[in-house]
Design a protein around this motif. Sequence first.
Motif, short mmCIF file in Angstrom:
data_model
loop_
_atom_site.label_atom_id
_atom_site.label_comp_id
_atom_site.label_asym_id
_atom_site.label_seq_id
_atom_site.Cartn_x
_atom_site.Cartn_y
_atom_site.Cartn_z
N LEU A 104 11.34 41.95 60.28
CA LEU A 104 10.31 42.89 60.38
C LEU A 104 9.54 42.80 61.64
CD1 LEU A 104 9.22 42.45 56.76
CD2 LEU A 104 10.26 44.60 57.77
N TYR A 107 11.09 45.48 63.77
CA TYR A 107 11.25 46.99 63.30
C TYR A 107 10.24 47.00 62.05
CZ TYR A 107 15.89 46.51 65.53
OH TYR A 107 16.60 46.21 66.99
N ARG A 108 9.02 46.29 62.38
CA ARG A 108 8.18 46.59 61.34
C ARG A 108 7.55 48.02 61.10
NH1 ARG A 108 5.36 43.19 58.49
NH2 ARG A 108 5.81 41.51 60.13
N ASP A 109 7.60 48.85 61.98
CA ASP A 109 7.08 50.47 61.99
C ASP A 109 8.13 51.01 61.46
OD1 ASP A 109 4.45 49.70 62.94
OD2 ASP A 109 4.96 50.30 65.07
N ASP A 110 9.42 50.72 61.86
CA ASP A 110 10.65 51.63 61.41
C ASP A 110 10.78 51.30 59.96
OD1 ASP A 110 12.14 52.43 64.01
OD2 ASP A 110 11.48 50.42 64.57
N LYS A 112 8.47 50.63 57.77
CA LYS A 112 7.36 50.66 56.93
C LYS A 112 7.80 51.64 55.76
CE LYS A 112 2.57 51.94 57.35
NZ LYS A 112 1.45 52.42 58.13
N PRO A 149 14.77 54.66 58.41
CA PRO A 149 14.40 53.65 59.17
C PRO A 149 15.23 53.87 60.77
CG PRO A 149 15.11 52.75 57.27
CD PRO A 149 15.36 54.10 57.02
#
Length: 366
Positions: A104, A107-110, A112, A149
């Motif tokens: 995360l 890739y947190r934004d991906d 979300k 994602p």
Amino acid sequence: MTVLDNRALNRATLARQLLLDRADLPAVDAVAHLCGLQAQEPQEPFTGLWSRLTAFDPASLSELLTSRALVRTHLMRRTVHLVTATDVLAWRARHDAMLRQRVLGVYRDDLKGVDLDELARDARELMADGEPRTAAEIVRELAPRWPGPGARPLGEVVVAALVPMAQAPPRGLWRTKGGVRNVALASWLGRPVDPPAPEGADPVGRAMVRRYLAAFGPAATADLRAWSGLAGLPGAVAAVRGELVSFRDERGRELLDLPDAPRPDPGTPAPVRFLPAFDNAILGYQERGRIIDDAHRGLSVAGERVVLVDGRTAATWTVAEGVVGVAPLRHLSRADRAEVAEEGGRLASFLSDGGSDRVRVASSPH
């Protein structure tokens, strides 16, 4: 409290890491003692074990992988490690939260809005047939239901975090090239990973503290965190503290250790050793000064292979067409150069199945 200087810590580390004297151990026992070997570069563990064992046969390590006594898997610090089947089954659940957090973090934004638990259920169902799959194949199967994602984040979170996986051979076999094909650990090893301990209990964490100190001690709790990637070990350390002894390093940090673990005399001679890329002896600490000078610290994360002279990083090495090339980082005495050349010749012979013992040591530091 006794202060251990860098040389004392160096000799203790070499002894624990089987680098002061080569050990007469089977490869599986050495991997267990070392708490696994970092192995994102598939051939590097072979050199790591050759430098540590008296009679290492690379075929034995390949056989341990094909027989599933050892597995390649994402574990400590979300890096690929070569670990025993026993350890990965016991340790994997203890690493779950860290593995998710590290994915995360990238890739947190991906990811979300993605229900990771639901995605994990779908991925486990997909992998339940025991068939090895590439990340691209996993993504292709899951993307129709999880299009948001994107391919790389989806593949990373499933393979490295959500489903306990092994990298199936031929990946990691001696002199064998093979891409990463992932297989569920539960299928590969015939049973699921051990479940998390009840809240308030942490037998796995306590065992990891003891095992880490046996292989890396004396060490600070910050070193333990740096090796494992786990933040939640203070409770485990507190639970076993009564079993441990304490020291301080030259910076004033408290170091913990097992009372009967080897702490050789700082004057003990240390032989030349050739270490593979990303070796445990360097990466297993937050404070790496016991092995490598601050000026060369970047080598430890850049994938450079290093040579230890008198226990410290003194050169880098490469191999091409059967010739081991050594590039000194500092001036080497004539005796040091002779020992480097001798050990390098043995390494060249190992890497070439006896076809070459050629070594080239550069004349000046680079």
